[in-house]
Each structure stands twice: as structure tokens, then as C-alpha cells.
Design a protein around this motif. Structure first.
Motif, PDB file in Angstrom:
ATOM      1  N   THR A 179       0.858  -1.184   0.000  1.00  0.00           N
ATOM      2  CA  THR A 179       0.000   0.000   0.000  1.00  0.00           C
ATOM      3  C   THR A 179       0.891   1.230   0.000  1.00  0.00           C
ATOM      4  O   THR A 179       2.120   1.128   0.114  1.00  0.00           O
ATOM      5  CB  THR A 179      -0.898   0.045   1.252  1.00  0.00           C
ATOM      6  OG1 THR A 179      -0.065   0.174   2.418  1.00  0.00           O
ATOM      7  CG2 THR A 179      -1.753  -1.216   1.367  1.00  0.00           C
ATOM      8  N   ASP A 182       0.793   5.575   3.882  1.00  0.00           N
ATOM      9  CA  ASP A 182      -0.258   5.896   4.849  1.00  0.00           C
ATOM     10  C   ASP A 182      -1.320   4.810   4.941  1.00  0.00           C
ATOM     11  O   ASP A 182      -2.329   4.969   5.634  1.00  0.00           O
ATOM     12  CB  ASP A 182      -0.911   7.236   4.507  1.00  0.00           C
ATOM     13  CG  ASP A 182      -1.600   7.227   3.141  1.00  0.00           C
ATOM     14  OD1 ASP A 182      -1.553   6.178   2.458  1.00  0.00           O
ATOM     15  OD2 ASP A 182      -2.167   8.269   2.756  1.00  0.00           O
ATOM     16  N   GLY A 183      -1.105   3.681   4.235  1.00  0.00           N
ATOM     17  CA  GLY A 183      -2.043   2.570   4.307  1.00  0.00           C
ATOM     18  C   GLY A 183      -3.136   2.596   3.262  1.00  0.00           C
ATOM     19  O   GLY A 183      -3.907   1.639   3.142  1.00  0.00           O
ATOM     20  N   THR A 184      -3.228   3.655   2.502  1.00  0.00           N
ATOM     21  CA  THR A 184      -4.226   3.729   1.433  1.00  0.00           C
ATOM     22  C   THR A 184      -3.713   2.971   0.212  1.00  0.00           C
ATOM     23  O   THR A 184      -2.517   2.666   0.113  1.00  0.00           O
ATOM     24  CB  THR A 184      -4.505   5.187   1.058  1.00  0.00           C
ATOM     25  OG1 THR A 184      -3.276   5.798   0.619  1.00  0.00           O
ATOM     26  CG2 THR A 184      -5.061   5.955   2.250  1.00  0.00           C
ATOM     27  N   LYS A 243       7.141  -0.268   3.697  1.00  0.00           N
ATOM     28  CA  LYS A 243       6.777  -1.648   4.031  1.00  0.00           C
ATOM     29  C   LYS A 243       7.907  -2.374   4.735  1.00  0.00           C
ATOM     30  O   LYS A 243       7.677  -3.126   5.692  1.00  0.00           O
ATOM     31  CB  LYS A 243       6.378  -2.407   2.768  1.00  0.00           C
ATOM     32  CG  LYS A 243       6.062  -3.875   3.042  1.00  0.00           C
ATOM     33  CD  LYS A 243       5.586  -4.623   1.822  1.00  0.00           C
ATOM     34  CE  LYS A 243       5.293  -6.085   2.195  1.00  0.00           C
ATOM     35  NZ  LYS A 243       4.759  -6.866   1.075  1.00  0.00           N
TER      36      LYS A 243
END
Length: 271
Positions: A179, A182-184, A243
Motif C-alpha cells: 500500500t 499511509d495505508g491507502t 513496508k
């Protein structure tokens, strides 16, 4: 799995192995009974030759039965040596109850059970807490009313195994996924949404190699497109760094030889 020293095994480990042996024993017994009946029919029909061909399979099944019984004996002996321990069984039908024994008077010879080996050796209070309204009132007459009104949290070993497998698959999928930092979702201009690390690395290498090709062809004409490829490469690099907890410079240096290899292999000779 086989237990080398029952004296050091937990009640759950012993009962889990006994349950496995019981299933193997039952399968082998069904095989012997089925093939023996088939042999009798063949002999009665004068087809002794075909009946003889089934004997090795019958003997193999009988050997399995003997091996299961031999493996179960020291486990049963350990149960007796310790003075026994608590056990629980779940009736396999809609709304089935949890019992402390399969000999409960509310059950029948045809009743099918799941042995809750994960609860073997646990305090009965804990078993009742998990069973909630599924706790048999005959087996657990002292269970508090408020506990028996709660939803059951009992799961069969098969359900627990499926959940563990599902968790492992999710873990494996997460290990391959990627991703934005920011996780999006990781979205790029030229490669769309990138969901896996494999695709991210491949796209990064392609982006820099192709941007180099466009620069070679006509940097002024392709300026905006080149900028988009460089931007995509930077987005991907940042995602990979986040990551793995590495610096972008470190990853850039790691991927540089692969970018160069793709350039030499696919783009160097393009005009």
C-alpha cells in the motif's frame, strides 16, 4: 501428531491424537467391513479370483486398525494414570449441546459428536463459560442460570483449524501486498492501482527504464510523460521503503542493477 512421551503431553495434545487415531480406526474398520461383505458376495457368485484380489486391501486396513489401537494404548493409560481429566463433546446438529460425556442420557446411539479436544483438562467452570446456552443441563447441573443464557462461544476443532488456515492465508496475502505509506491503496498514473509487492517492483523497474527511453527519443516532446513515470517510480519506492522499514536510497541502490538490466534487454536498442 504422534506423541513420543505421553507423560509430558497436555490433556489437549493427548486427546487430539486420540481423536485422530479414532478417525483413522473408524475409516479402516469401515473398509474392512465393506470389503469383507464384498468378498462374501463375490464368493457366493463363484468369482473367487476377484475376491482374492481384495484380500491385500483388507489386510492393509486391519494393519491400520492394529496400529491405531497400539498407538492409543499408552495415551489411554496416561489418562488413567493421571486420574482422568475433564473432557467435552459437542452434538453435531443445529442447537447441539456441549456434554461432559457421550453417555449423557439425553443423547442416543445415533448422536454424532465433535470432540472438543481444545477444552480437555480445562476447568468445568471455563467449559460452561464458553458453552453458554449450549451447556447441557444434565451434564452441568450447577451451571449458573446467567451463564446458560449467554450465546455459545464453542467451536469445533475443525472450525478452529479452518480459522487458522484462513489466518495463515491472510498472513501470506498481507506479506505479498503493498500500500502507500499511509495505508491507502498505492495508485499510480501509468500503472493504475498496485496491490502486490511483486507488481510494485516490476512497475518501478519498468517506469525508470521506459522514462530513460523517452528521454533518449525526445526529452522535450515527452517531458510530461517522463515526469509521470518518475513520479510513479518515486511513489512505488516510498511504498517499498515504508513496508520494509528501509531507506529509499537503500532500495534505489538495490533495484538499480535490475533497472539497468531491463534497459539493456528491452529498451537500449529502441529508436
Amino acid at each position: 501428531m504422534p506423541i513420543d512421551d505421553p507423560t509430558t503431553a497436555t490433556p489437549s495434545e493427548i486427546d487430539e491424537e486420540l481423536a485422530r487415531l479414532g478417525i483413522e480406526h473408524a475409516k479402516a474398520t469401515d473398509t474392512v467391513n465393506g470389503l469383507t461383505a464384498r468378498v462374501r458376495r463375490l464368493v457366493n457368485d463363484g468369482m473367487d479370483e476377484y475376491a482374492t484380489e481384495l484380500q491385500p486391501r483388507i489386510e492393509q486396513a486391519r494393519q491400520t486398525i492394529a496400529e491405531c489401537e497400539a498407538a492409543a494404548r499408552p495415551l489411554d493409560a496416561e489418562f488413567e494414570r493421571r486420574g482422568g481429566w475433564t473432557r467435552a463433546w459437542l452434538v453435531l446438529n443445529t442447537g447441539g449441546h456441549v456434554h461432559r460425556t457421550m453417555q449423557c442420557r439425553t443423547c442416543f446411539p445415533s448422536t454424532r459428536f465433535a470432540w472438543l479436544t481444545q477444552l480437555s483438562g480445562h476447568d468445568e467452570t471455563e467449559i460452561v463459560e464458553q458453552a453458554g446456552k449450549a451447556a447441557c443441563t444434565e451434564c452441568y447441573p450447577s451451571a449458573p442460570v446467567e451463564v446458560r443464557n449467554r450465546p455459545s462461544r464453542i467451536k469445533t476443532p475443525e472450525q478452529l483449524a479452518r480459522e487458522a488456515e484462513k489466518a495463515e492465508r491472510a498472513k501470506a496475502k498481507a506479506a505479498k501486498a503493498i500500500t502507500a505509506p499511509d495505508g491507502t491503496p498505492l495508485r499510480t498514473n501509468q500503472y493504475g492501482q498496485i496491490d502486490t509487492e511483486f507488481t510494485a517492483r516490476r512497475s518501478y523497474i519498468d517506469a525508470l527504464s521506459y522514462a530513460r527511453l523517452l528521454t533518449k527519443r525526445n526529452v522535450a516532446f515527452h517531458r510530461d510523460t517522463i515526469a509521470e513515470y518518475h513520479k510513479d517510480a518515486q511513489l512505488i519506492l516510498a511504498a517499498l521503503a515504508a513496508k520494509h522499514g528501509r531507506t529509499e536510497d537503500d532500495l534505489r541502490a538495490e533495484l538499480a542493477p535490475k533497472v539497468e538490466a531491463k534497459w539493456n534487454r528491452e529498451h537500449r536498442n529502441w529508436s
